[in-house]
Design a protein around this motif. Structure first.
Motif, PDB file in Angstrom:
ATOM      1  N   ASP A  52       0.830  -1.216   0.000  1.00 32.90           N
ATOM      2  CA  ASP A  52       0.000   0.000   0.000  1.00 32.90           C
ATOM      3  C   ASP A  52       0.859   1.258   0.000  1.00 32.90           C
ATOM      4  OD1 ASP A  52      -2.607  -0.907  -0.149  1.00 32.90           O
ATOM      5  OD2 ASP A  52      -2.853  -1.061   2.009  1.00 32.90           O
ATOM      6  N   ASP A  72      -3.350   5.842  -6.656  1.00 31.24           N
ATOM      7  CA  ASP A  72      -4.525   5.388  -7.399  1.00 31.24           C
ATOM      8  C   ASP A  72      -4.468   3.895  -7.721  1.00 31.24           C
ATOM      9  OD1 ASP A  72      -2.479   5.498  -9.259  1.00 31.24           O
ATOM     10  OD2 ASP A  72      -3.717   6.355 -10.849  1.00 31.24           O
ATOM     11  N   LYS A 107      -4.295  -0.375  -7.003  1.00 22.32           N
ATOM     12  CA  LYS A 107      -4.946  -1.408  -6.202  1.00 22.32           C
ATOM     13  C   LYS A 107      -4.083  -2.658  -6.281  1.00 22.32           C
ATOM     14  CE  LYS A 107      -8.627  -1.112  -8.734  1.00 22.32           C
ATOM     15  NZ  LYS A 107      -9.931  -1.362  -9.336  1.00 22.32           N
ATOM     16  N   TRP A 108      -4.210  -3.523  -5.291  1.00 25.88           N
ATOM     17  CA  TRP A 108      -3.465  -4.780  -5.324  1.00 25.88           C
ATOM     18  C   TRP A 108      -4.230  -5.866  -4.584  1.00 25.88           C
ATOM     19  CZ3 TRP A 108      -1.563  -7.233  -0.927  1.00 25.88           C
ATOM     20  CH2 TRP A 108      -1.636  -6.502   0.254  1.00 25.88           C
ATOM     21  N   ILE A 109      -3.891  -7.094  -4.930  1.00 29.48           N
ATOM     22  CA  ILE A 109      -4.471  -8.247  -4.253  1.00 29.48           C
ATOM     23  C   ILE A 109      -3.379  -9.308  -4.146  1.00 29.48           C
ATOM     24  CG2 ILE A 109      -5.343  -9.265  -6.399  1.00 29.48           C
ATOM     25  CD1 ILE A 109      -7.791 -10.222  -4.715  1.00 29.48           C
ATOM     26  N   SER A 145       1.911  -1.869 -13.653  1.00 30.26           N
ATOM     27  CA  SER A 145       0.958  -2.913 -13.269  1.00 30.26           C
ATOM     28  C   SER A 145       1.585  -4.280 -13.482  1.00 30.26           C
ATOM     29  CB  SER A 145      -0.305  -2.803 -14.118  1.00 30.26           C
ATOM     30  OG  SER A 145      -1.005  -1.624 -13.847  1.00 30.26           O
ATOM     31  N   LYS A 179      -2.585  -3.347  -9.908  1.00 28.36           N
ATOM     32  CA  LYS A 179      -3.278  -2.658 -11.014  1.00 28.36           C
ATOM     33  C   LYS A 179      -3.165  -1.162 -10.774  1.00 28.36           C
ATOM     34  CE  LYS A 179      -5.377  -6.306 -12.858  1.00 28.36           C
ATOM     35  NZ  LYS A 179      -4.797  -7.003 -13.923  1.00 28.36           N
ATOM     36  N   ASN A 216      -4.137   2.716 -12.317  1.00 27.53           N
ATOM     37  CA  ASN A 216      -5.104   3.382 -13.203  1.00 27.53           C
ATOM     38  C   ASN A 216      -4.406   4.312 -14.148  1.00 27.53           C
ATOM     39  OD1 ASN A 216      -7.237   2.088 -11.958  1.00 27.53           O
ATOM     40  ND2 ASN A 216      -7.388   3.636 -10.388  1.00 27.53           N
TER      41      ASN A 216
END
Length: 72
Positions: free
Chosen positions: A3, A9, A11-13, A43, A70, A72
């Motif tokens: 994070d 902007d 996101k991650w998983i 990304s 990911k 943006n």
């Protein structure tokens, strides 16, 4: 750590993790993740090495954690 490392902007998983247990942990633990060699500005899959130490400085396990990032 992810994070704080990716652009605001992004996101991650979590995607995958491999762990090697090296010794029995008998004290409190400290984990160190090293993302300094990871390109956080793109990304894709990012694999971060992690080492975990006991209070005596003995390395008790290592891990590689892969995140799908990911932007943006």
């Amino acid at each position: 750590m992810t994070d704080a490392s990716i652009p605001s902007d992004g996101k991650w998983i979590p995607q995958a993790m491999s762990v090697k247990y090296l010794a029995k942990a008998k004290t409190a633990l400290r984990a160190v993740a090293s993302g300094e060699k990871v390109d956080w500005d793109t990304s894709g899959e990012k694999t971060v090495p992690v080492e975990v130490f006991d209070e005596d400085g003995q390395r008790v396990f290592t891990a590689e954690i892969t995140m799908n990032v990911k932007l943006n």
